[in-house]
Scaffold this motif. Structure first.
Motif, PDB file in Angstrom:
ATOM      1  N   TRP A  44      58.985  36.418  45.552  1.00 19.15           N
ATOM      2  CA  TRP A  44      57.853  36.904  45.961  1.00 19.15           C
ATOM      3  C   TRP A  44      57.890  37.695  47.284  1.00 19.15           C
ATOM      4  N   TRP A  45      58.861  37.132  48.274  1.00 18.28           N
ATOM      5  CA  TRP A  45      59.131  37.634  49.445  1.00 18.28           C
ATOM      6  C   TRP A  45      59.876  39.205  49.265  1.00 18.28           C
ATOM      7  N   ALA A  46      60.631  39.306  48.188  1.00 18.74           N
ATOM      8  CA  ALA A  46      61.144  40.393  48.046  1.00 18.74           C
ATOM      9  C   ALA A  46      60.239  41.705  47.341  1.00 18.74           C
ATOM     10  N   HIS A  47      59.348  41.382  46.530  1.00 16.92           N
ATOM     11  CA  HIS A  47      58.063  42.028  45.946  1.00 16.92           C
ATOM     12  C   HIS A  47      57.264  42.280  47.142  1.00 16.92           C
ATOM     13  N   LEU A  48      56.889  41.251  48.071  1.00 17.65           N
ATOM     14  CA  LEU A  48      56.192  41.932  49.395  1.00 17.65           C
ATOM     15  C   LEU A  48      56.876  42.710  50.051  1.00 17.65           C
ATOM     16  N   LEU A  49      58.109  42.901  50.516  1.00 17.67           N
ATOM     17  CA  LEU A  49      58.688  43.734  51.076  1.00 17.67           C
ATOM     18  C   LEU A  49      58.694  45.038  50.568  1.00 17.67           C
ATOM     19  N   GLY A  95      59.885  56.058  40.753  1.00 19.11           N
ATOM     20  CA  GLY A  95      60.450  54.834  40.131  1.00 19.11           C
ATOM     21  C   GLY A  95      59.945  53.939  41.161  1.00 19.11           C
ATOM     22  N   TRP A  96      60.267  54.015  42.374  1.00 19.83           N
ATOM     23  CA  TRP A  96      59.568  53.022  43.318  1.00 19.83           C
ATOM     24  C   TRP A  96      58.519  52.695  43.448  1.00 19.83           C
ATOM     25  N   ALA A  97      57.463  53.741  42.994  1.00 21.91           N
ATOM     26  CA  ALA A  97      55.975  53.650  42.942  1.00 21.91           C
ATOM     27  C   ALA A  97      55.817  52.748  41.735  1.00 21.91           C
ATOM     28  N   LEU A  98      56.525  52.887  40.520  1.00 22.71           N
ATOM     29  CA  LEU A  98      56.314  51.980  39.380  1.00 22.71           C
ATOM     30  C   LEU A  98      56.777  50.577  39.519  1.00 22.71           C
ATOM     31  N   ALA A  99      57.624  50.392  40.470  1.00 25.87           N
ATOM     32  CA  ALA A  99      58.440  48.881  41.015  1.00 25.87           C
ATOM     33  C   ALA A  99      57.155  48.324  41.826  1.00 25.87           C
ATOM     34  N   SER A 100      56.614  49.101  42.723  1.00 30.49           N
ATOM     35  CA  SER A 100      55.548  48.799  43.484  1.00 30.49           C
ATOM     36  C   SER A 100      54.308  48.369  42.728  1.00 30.49           C
ATOM     37  N   VAL A 101      54.178  49.100  41.693  1.00 27.53           N
ATOM     38  CA  VAL A 101      52.943  48.475  40.786  1.00 27.53           C
ATOM     39  C   VAL A 101      53.319  47.093  40.193  1.00 27.53           C
ATOM     40  N   SER A 120      55.557  45.207  41.553  1.00 26.45           N
ATOM     41  CA  SER A 120      55.487  44.110  42.605  1.00 26.45           C
ATOM     42  C   SER A 120      53.990  43.492  43.080  1.00 26.45           C
ATOM     43  N   ALA A 121      52.994  44.368  42.951  1.00 27.03           N
ATOM     44  CA  ALA A 121      51.665  44.061  43.040  1.00 27.03           C
ATOM     45  C   ALA A 121      51.000  43.045  42.223  1.00 27.03           C
ATOM     46  N   TYR A 122      51.543  43.146  41.027  1.00 26.33           N
ATOM     47  CA  TYR A 122      51.162  42.158  39.858  1.00 26.33           C
ATOM     48  C   TYR A 122      51.842  40.777  40.166  1.00 26.33           C
ATOM     49  N   CYS A 123      52.957  41.024  40.770  1.00 28.79           N
ATOM     50  CA  CYS A 123      53.936  39.671  40.863  1.00 28.79           C
ATOM     51  C   CYS A 123      53.379  39.004  42.074  1.00 28.79           C
ATOM     52  N   LEU A 124      52.954  39.804  43.347  1.00 25.91           N
ATOM     53  CA  LEU A 124      52.245  39.271  44.318  1.00 25.91           C
ATOM     54  C   LEU A 124      50.992  38.489  43.884  1.00 25.91           C
TER      55      LEU A 124
END
Length: 150
Positions: A40-45, A15-21, A23-27
């Motif tokens: 944006w800062w939360a996604h980067l974190l 789930g964290w991996a999917l959320a990180s994908v 997050s990468a898109y949002c970044l």
């Protein structure tokens, strides 16, 4: 019971991996549009912490379970038992990751430790950015400024 814990941990990491994908898109969108809000800062974190964990696990699992067989059959390097025994404390540390076959060959790729450090530095910077953004946009800061100006 152990199986349930392992399955739960795997599902959380997935789930964290999917959320990180995501997050990468949002970044990417945030950099392209120059919109850098708290999200944006939360996604980067989140993305940088996940990257640090994933790379650290890559380095940890590259050590292998049986060092001598891993060195000889997988990496095609001579195994020096005397050298490994003399440096046992170095291999039991959490960071930096090392697992040497001999004095000149490390089974952990050379890029693992610097990428972990870089990802943790980015995490720290993003945490500072997130806190700064939260303090700068705190709802009471405007109210306090309004009362001090009257």
């Amino acid at each position: 019971m152990k199986e349930v814990v392992v399955l739960t941990l795997l599902l959380l990491i997935l789930g964290w991996a999917l959320a990180s994908v995501w997050s990468a898109y949002c970044l990417y969108v945030g950099i392209r549009d120059l919109r850098r809000g708290a999200n944006w800062w939360a996604h980067l974190l989140s993305f940088s912490l996940f990257t640090a964990l994933a790379v650290w696990l890559r380095g940890l699992f590259s050590m292998g379970l049986n060092g001598s067989e891993e060195c000889q059959f997988i990496h095609r390097q001579p195994y020096d038992a005397a050298y490994v025994d003399a440096h046992t404390a170095e291999y039991n540390k959490w960071f930096p990751l090392h697992s040497k076959c001999n004095a000149s060959y490390d089974m952990v790729p050379a890029w693992v430790n610097p990428v972990v450090v870089l990802a943790l530095v980015v995490s720290l910077v993003s945490l500072v950015g997130l806190v700064w953004f939260a303090v700068a946009r705190w709802p009471f800061s405007r109210a306090m400024n309004d009362t001090s100006s009257t």
